[in-house]
Design a protein around this motif. Structure first.
Motif, PDB file in Angstrom:
ATOM      1  N   HIS B  17      33.904  38.559  51.242  1.00 20.17           N
ATOM      2  CA  HIS B  17      34.849  37.582  50.682  1.00 20.17           C
ATOM      3  C   HIS B  17      34.641  36.229  51.353  1.00 20.17           C
ATOM      4  O   HIS B  17      34.351  36.170  52.542  1.00 20.17           O
ATOM      5  CB  HIS B  17      36.298  38.003  50.948  1.00 20.17           C
ATOM      6  N   PHE B  18      34.771  35.169  50.590  1.00 18.32           N
ATOM      7  CA  PHE B  18      34.963  33.840  51.176  1.00 18.32           C
ATOM      8  C   PHE B  18      36.417  33.493  50.908  1.00 18.32           C
ATOM      9  O   PHE B  18      36.768  33.118  49.796  1.00 18.32           O
ATOM     10  CB  PHE B  18      34.069  32.787  50.507  1.00 18.32           C
ATOM     11  N   GLY B  19      37.271  33.664  51.899  1.00 19.84           N
ATOM     12  CA  GLY B  19      38.699  33.473  51.651  1.00 19.84           C
ATOM     13  C   GLY B  19      39.153  34.452  50.591  1.00 19.84           C
ATOM     14  O   GLY B  19      38.965  35.663  50.732  1.00 19.84           O
ATOM     15  N   SER B  20      39.699  33.916  49.503  1.00 22.43           N
ATOM     16  CA  SER B  20      40.212  34.807  48.466  1.00 22.43           C
ATOM     17  C   SER B  20      39.136  35.153  47.435  1.00 22.43           C
ATOM     18  O   SER B  20      39.367  35.945  46.526  1.00 22.43           O
ATOM     19  CB  SER B  20      41.402  34.145  47.757  1.00 22.43           C
ATOM     20  N   LEU B  21      37.959  34.541  47.599  1.00 19.35           N
ATOM     21  CA  LEU B  21      36.886  34.769  46.641  1.00 19.35           C
ATOM     22  C   LEU B  21      36.093  36.023  47.014  1.00 19.35           C
ATOM     23  O   LEU B  21      35.504  36.097  48.088  1.00 19.35           O
ATOM     24  CB  LEU B  21      35.960  33.541  46.631  1.00 19.35           C
ATOM     25  N   HIS B  22      36.090  36.998  46.123  1.00 15.43           N
ATOM     26  CA  HIS B  22      35.355  38.244  46.361  1.00 15.43           C
ATOM     27  C   HIS B  22      33.918  38.051  45.890  1.00 15.43           C
ATOM     28  O   HIS B  22      33.621  38.148  44.698  1.00 15.43           O
ATOM     29  CB  HIS B  22      36.039  39.380  45.575  1.00 15.43           C
ATOM     30  N   VAL B  23      33.019  37.732  46.830  1.00 16.86           N
ATOM     31  CA  VAL B  23      31.681  37.269  46.448  1.00 16.86           C
ATOM     32  C   VAL B  23      30.703  38.414  46.237  1.00 16.86           C
ATOM     33  O   VAL B  23      29.861  38.369  45.343  1.00 16.86           O
ATOM     34  CB  VAL B  23      31.125  36.301  47.520  1.00 16.86           C
ATOM     35  N   LEU B  24      30.778  39.450  47.068  1.00 11.28           N
ATOM     36  CA  LEU B  24      29.928  40.626  46.868  1.00 11.28           C
ATOM     37  C   LEU B  24      30.832  41.841  46.708  1.00 11.28           C
ATOM     38  O   LEU B  24      31.727  42.066  47.528  1.00 11.28           O
ATOM     39  CB  LEU B  24      28.981  40.826  48.060  1.00 11.28           C
ATOM     40  N   GLY B  41      19.747  36.292  38.967  1.00  9.84           N
ATOM     41  CA  GLY B  41      21.139  36.167  38.548  1.00  9.84           C
ATOM     42  C   GLY B  41      21.497  34.697  38.439  1.00  9.84           C
ATOM     43  O   GLY B  41      20.787  33.833  38.964  1.00  9.84           O
ATOM     44  N   ALA B  42      22.624  34.431  37.777  1.00  6.11           N
ATOM     45  CA  ALA B  42      23.035  33.047  37.558  1.00  6.11           C
ATOM     46  C   ALA B  42      23.415  32.389  38.878  1.00  6.11           C
ATOM     47  O   ALA B  42      23.665  33.070  39.875  1.00  6.11           O
ATOM     48  CB  ALA B  42      24.211  33.010  36.586  1.00  6.11           C
ATOM     49  N   SER B  43      23.449  31.072  38.872  1.00  2.57           N
ATOM     50  CA  SER B  43      23.881  30.324  40.044  1.00  2.57           C
ATOM     51  C   SER B  43      25.322  30.693  40.391  1.00  2.57           C
ATOM     52  O   SER B  43      26.168  30.792  39.504  1.00  2.57           O
ATOM     53  CB  SER B  43      23.767  28.825  39.733  1.00  2.57           C
ATOM     54  N   GLY B  44      25.589  30.974  41.648  1.00  5.26           N
ATOM     55  CA  GLY B  44      26.936  31.333  42.075  1.00  5.26           C
ATOM     56  C   GLY B  44      27.237  32.813  41.961  1.00  5.26           C
ATOM     57  O   GLY B  44      28.345  33.249  42.250  1.00  5.26           O
ATOM     58  N   SER B  45      26.237  33.605  41.561  1.00  2.00           N
ATOM     59  CA  SER B  45      26.502  35.036  41.379  1.00  2.00           C
ATOM     60  C   SER B  45      26.508  35.807  42.694  1.00  2.00           C
ATOM     61  O   SER B  45      26.932  36.955  42.739  1.00  2.00           O
ATOM     62  CB  SER B  45      25.471  35.638  40.421  1.00  2.00           C
ATOM     63  N   GLY B  46      26.003  35.185  43.779  1.00  3.58           N
ATOM     64  CA  GLY B  46      26.049  35.839  45.086  1.00  3.58           C
ATOM     65  C   GLY B  46      24.693  36.246  45.640  1.00  3.58           C
ATOM     66  O   GLY B  46      24.620  36.983  46.623  1.00  3.58           O
ATOM     67  N   LYS B  47      23.615  35.739  45.036  1.00  3.72           N
ATOM     68  CA  LYS B  47      22.264  36.124  45.479  1.00  3.72           C
ATOM     69  C   LYS B  47      22.005  35.701  46.922  1.00  3.72           C
ATOM     70  O   LYS B  47      21.547  36.494  47.746  1.00  3.72           O
ATOM     71  CB  LYS B  47      21.202  35.490  44.558  1.00  3.72           C
ATOM     72  N   SER B  48      22.291  34.432  47.221  1.00  5.08           N
ATOM     73  CA  SER B  48      22.047  33.944  48.580  1.00  5.08           C
ATOM     74  C   SER B  48      22.900  34.709  49.577  1.00  5.08           C
ATOM     75  O   SER B  48      22.416  35.154  50.620  1.00  5.08           O
ATOM     76  CB  SER B  48      22.387  32.452  48.689  1.00  5.08           C
ATOM     77  N   THR B  49      24.156  34.867  49.255  1.00  5.45           N
ATOM     78  CA  THR B  49      25.066  35.566  50.153  1.00  5.45           C
ATOM     79  C   THR B  49      24.559  36.974  50.433  1.00  5.45           C
ATOM     80  O   THR B  49      24.588  37.440  51.576  1.00  5.45           O
ATOM     81  CB  THR B  49      26.477  35.621  49.527  1.00  5.45           C
ATOM     82  N   LEU B  50      24.054  37.620  49.403  1.00  5.70           N
ATOM     83  CA  LEU B  50      23.553  38.985  49.565  1.00  5.70           C
ATOM     84  C   LEU B  50      22.413  39.037  50.588  1.00  5.70           C
ATOM     85  O   LEU B  50      22.456  39.827  51.534  1.00  5.70           O
ATOM     86  CB  LEU B  50      23.063  39.523  48.204  1.00  5.70           C
TER      87      LEU B  50
HETATM   88  N1  LIG Z   1      30.267  29.057  52.818  1.00  2.00           N
HETATM   89  C1  LIG Z   1      30.933  29.323  51.676  1.00  2.00           C
HETATM   90  N2  LIG Z   1      32.272  29.161  51.620  1.00  2.00           N
HETATM   91  C2  LIG Z   1      32.955  29.433  50.488  1.00  2.00           C
HETATM   92  N3  LIG Z   1      32.389  29.872  49.363  1.00  2.00           N
HETATM   93  C3  LIG Z   1      31.072  30.061  49.352  1.00  2.00           C
HETATM   94  C4  LIG Z   1      30.264  29.778  50.497  1.00  2.00           C
HETATM   95  N4  LIG Z   1      28.970  30.052  50.196  1.00  2.00           N
HETATM   96  C5  LIG Z   1      28.978  30.469  48.918  1.00  2.00           C
HETATM   97  N5  LIG Z   1      30.217  30.475  48.409  1.00  2.00           N
HETATM   98  C6  LIG Z   1      30.594  30.900  47.059  1.00  2.00           C
HETATM   99  O1  LIG Z   1      30.163  32.229  46.889  1.00  2.00           O
HETATM  100  C7  LIG Z   1      29.639  32.427  45.600  1.00  2.00           C
HETATM  101  C8  LIG Z   1      28.222  32.950  45.696  1.00  2.00           C
HETATM  102  O2  LIG Z   1      27.413  31.972  46.269  1.00  2.00           O
HETATM  103  P1  LIG Z   1      25.866  32.156  46.488  1.00  2.00           P
HETATM  104  O3  LIG Z   1      25.621  33.427  47.201  1.00  2.00           O
HETATM  105  O4  LIG Z   1      25.357  30.925  47.125  1.00  2.00           O
HETATM  106  O5  LIG Z   1      25.329  32.274  45.000  1.00  2.00           O
HETATM  107  P2  LIG Z   1      23.853  32.125  44.437  1.00  2.00           P
HETATM  108  O6  LIG Z   1      22.901  32.108  45.585  1.00  2.00           O
HETATM  109  O7  LIG Z   1      23.667  33.289  43.549  1.00  2.00           O
HETATM  110  O8  LIG Z   1      23.832  30.839  43.668  1.00  2.00           O
HETATM  111  C9  LIG Z   1      29.750  31.104  44.884  1.00  2.00           C
HETATM  112  O9  LIG Z   1      30.929  31.129  44.108  1.00  2.00           O
HETATM  113  C10 LIG Z   1      29.878  30.123  45.998  1.00  2.00           C
HETATM  114  O10 LIG Z   1      30.617  29.013  45.580  1.00  2.00           O
END
Ligand SMILES: Nc1ncnc2c1ncn2[C@@H]1O[C@H](COP(=O)(O)OP(=O)(O)O)[C@@H](O)[C@H]1O
Ligand SMILES: [Mg+2]
Lengths: 223, 252
Positions: B17-24, B41-50
């Motif tokens: 989670h990023f705060g209230s955002l459930h990212v993965l 996956g689309a931009s913002g889908s969570g690829k980088s975070t993964l």
């Molecule tokens: N440091 C962060 N703080 C808050 N939200 C984040 C942060 N990094 C990414 N996000 C959010 O997490 C989601 C996934 O981001 P990200 O993994 O970068 O996606 P992708 O690489 O697929 O474009 C997005 O909605 C992004 O806005």
């Protein structure tokens, strides 16, 4: 009203040997104070960006206090006030250096903080991804880059601190302004003498500016 | 050598989670040594975070994650494992993130010397071999700002390889490059894949993905919607979301 004055070039010229002894004092107070202030600044600047709140708090307090009060009051406090606590007099030179140190230290800690925080996040992430510890990442990657960015604002602070030492004539330390005052007391040539005093400050600050410009041109400072 | 059939990455029910955002959301993923996995996956889908969870650049809140038998625990509570993992997992970033105050050779030798404790002579020798391998042996003494984007990214690749990683992560390595430089970076990655490096690659280069991937993972809003061999995923996607994503990106 008719303006009637003559600038006495000879008097100005003659004051030079009487003012020159002030220069080493001015340099000693400003650079001595700045050298200590630099370490104070690094210390509090790094505390300020610590992830731990109880470390940040004293740094914020320090900066607010010494940036938020006039340096004249600070030096008066140190020279006249502290002896009441310490039970003995403080040397005027020491008081002057201390005032520049604590005062510039507050501004320098903001410079340190700003420069370190200006380094892109990716630099730290790349370092960590290579297996460097946080300390190593800071030492080999973040700090060297931040330090270059600090040089221009540090130069700016040095110029401000050099000029601030002129206030220390009030505690009787023999810097430039004080030497001027002493000389004027016998010659009554305030116009010419203060003109020469101003020129001497300019000579110091200009030299410093040129050195800094050279550093920036050679890529040792700035970006 | 570890038993090669044992996964190098094991991720089970991972939540971030990023705060209230459930990212993965409940991610299950295994990577076998030698495997090349492409994440799309689309931009913002969570690829980088993964992929940033794999080397601990992001912490997660729940689930299980093990990299080369080192367990990473939720909330980053495993600094020793983290350190070990980072020395064994290399990463290439979209923005290169080269160290601008160090020459190319010093960029590459820094970590081997400071982390692995190699002598300067050994580190330089290894760095030169790597630069040759990525085709920029003649740029060793330059500073990153004097190189083209494609050259910078190849230096970044060499820098990561200098740690002799067992796994390489790529986060959109060609997205910041001018089109004419994409090829040279993909070539270097292709070589690496051929040599048997385990790789997890986030990319929008679908042609490249089809060619080098053993497996393609499609991620949508933090969930793995579909995965499979490239031919299967690109030619006969099962899910509607995969189909519409591919329809959008393959049009370009
Ligand atoms: N440091 C962060 N703080 C808050 N939200 C984040 C942060 N990094 C990414 N996000 C959010 O997490 C989601 C996934 O981001 P990200 O993994 O970068 O996606 P992708 O690489 O697929 O474009 C997005 O909605 C992004 O806005
Ligand atoms: Mg991304």
């Amino acid at each position: 009203m008719e303006v009637n004055f003559q600038f006495d070039w000879l008097a100005a010229f003659e004051s030079i040997p009487h003012l020159l002894p002030g220069i080493p004092w001015t340099l000693l107070i400003s650079f001595g104070g700045l050298a200590i202030g630099f370490f104070i600044g690094i210390f509090f600047g790094l505390l300020r960006i610590s992830p731990l709140r109880w470390l940040r708090w004293p740094a914020i307090f320090y900066v607010e206090v010494f940036r938020g009060t006039p340096i004249l009051v600070q030096v008066l406090f140190i020279f006249y006030g502290l002896p009441q606590i310490l039970g003995g007099p403080i040397n005027a030179l020491v008081a002057g250096i201390a005032a520049i140190a604590v005062n510039s230290g507050a501004y320098i800690s903001e410079i340190v903080r700003g420069s370190v925080q200006s380094i892109e996040r990716g630099q730290g992430e790349a370092s960590l991804s290579l297996g460097l510890s946080r300390t190593q990442a800071f030492r080999y990657v973040i700090w060297p880059q931040a330090f270059r960015r600090m040089i221009p604002p540090l130069g700016n602070q040095a110029i401000i601190s050099i000029k601030d030492t002129s206030l220390f004539s009030v505690i009787g330390v023999g810097e430039l302004v004080r030497q001027g005052q002493i000389y004027i007391a016998t010659t009554f040539t305030a116009l010419e003498v203060y003109f020469m005093v101003a020129l001497m400050y300019l000579a110091i600050t200009w030299t410093l500016s040129i050195v800094l410009r050279q550093l920036e041109l050679r890529g040792l400072a700035g970006q | 050598m570890n038993n090669t059939t044992q996964p190098i990455v094991r991720m089970q029910q991972l939540n971030k989670h990023f705060g209230s955002l459930h990212v993965l959301k409940h991610i299950d993923m295994q990577i076998t040594p030698g495997e090349v996995v492409v994440v799309i996956g689309a931009s913002g889908s969570g690829k980088s975070t993964l992929i940033r969870c794999i080397n601990g650049l992001e912490e997660f809140q729940s689930g299980f994650l093990e990299v080369d038998s080192n367990e990473l625990r939720p909330y980053g509570k495993s600094s020793e494992a983290l350190q070990t993992i980072r020395t064994e997992v290399g990463m290439v970033f979209q923005q290169f993130n080269l160290f601008p105050h160090l020459s190319v050779i010093d960029n590459i030798t820094l970590a081997p010397m400071k982390v692995r404790g190699w002598s300067r002579t050994d580190a330089v020798e290894a760095a030169k071999r790597l630069l040759e391998r990525v085709g920029i042996a003649d740029q060793a003494d330059k500073y990153p700002s004097h190189l083209s984007g494609g050259q910078q990214q190849r230096v970044a690749l060499a820098r990561a390889l200098a740690m002799e990683p067992r796994l390489m992560l790529f986060d959109e390595p060609t997205s910041a490059l001018d089109p004419e430089m994409i090829g040279e970076v993909l070539d270097a990655m292709r070589e690496l894949a051929k040599e048997g490096m385990t790789m997890v690659i986030v990319t929008h280069e679908m042609g490249f993905a089809r060619e080098v991937a053993d497996r393609v993972v499609f991620i949508h809003q933090g969930e793995i919607t579909e995965e499979g061999p490239p031919e299967k995923l690109f030619d006969t996607p099962q899910h509607e979301r995969t189909q519409s994503f591919l329809a959008r990106v393959l049009k370009h």
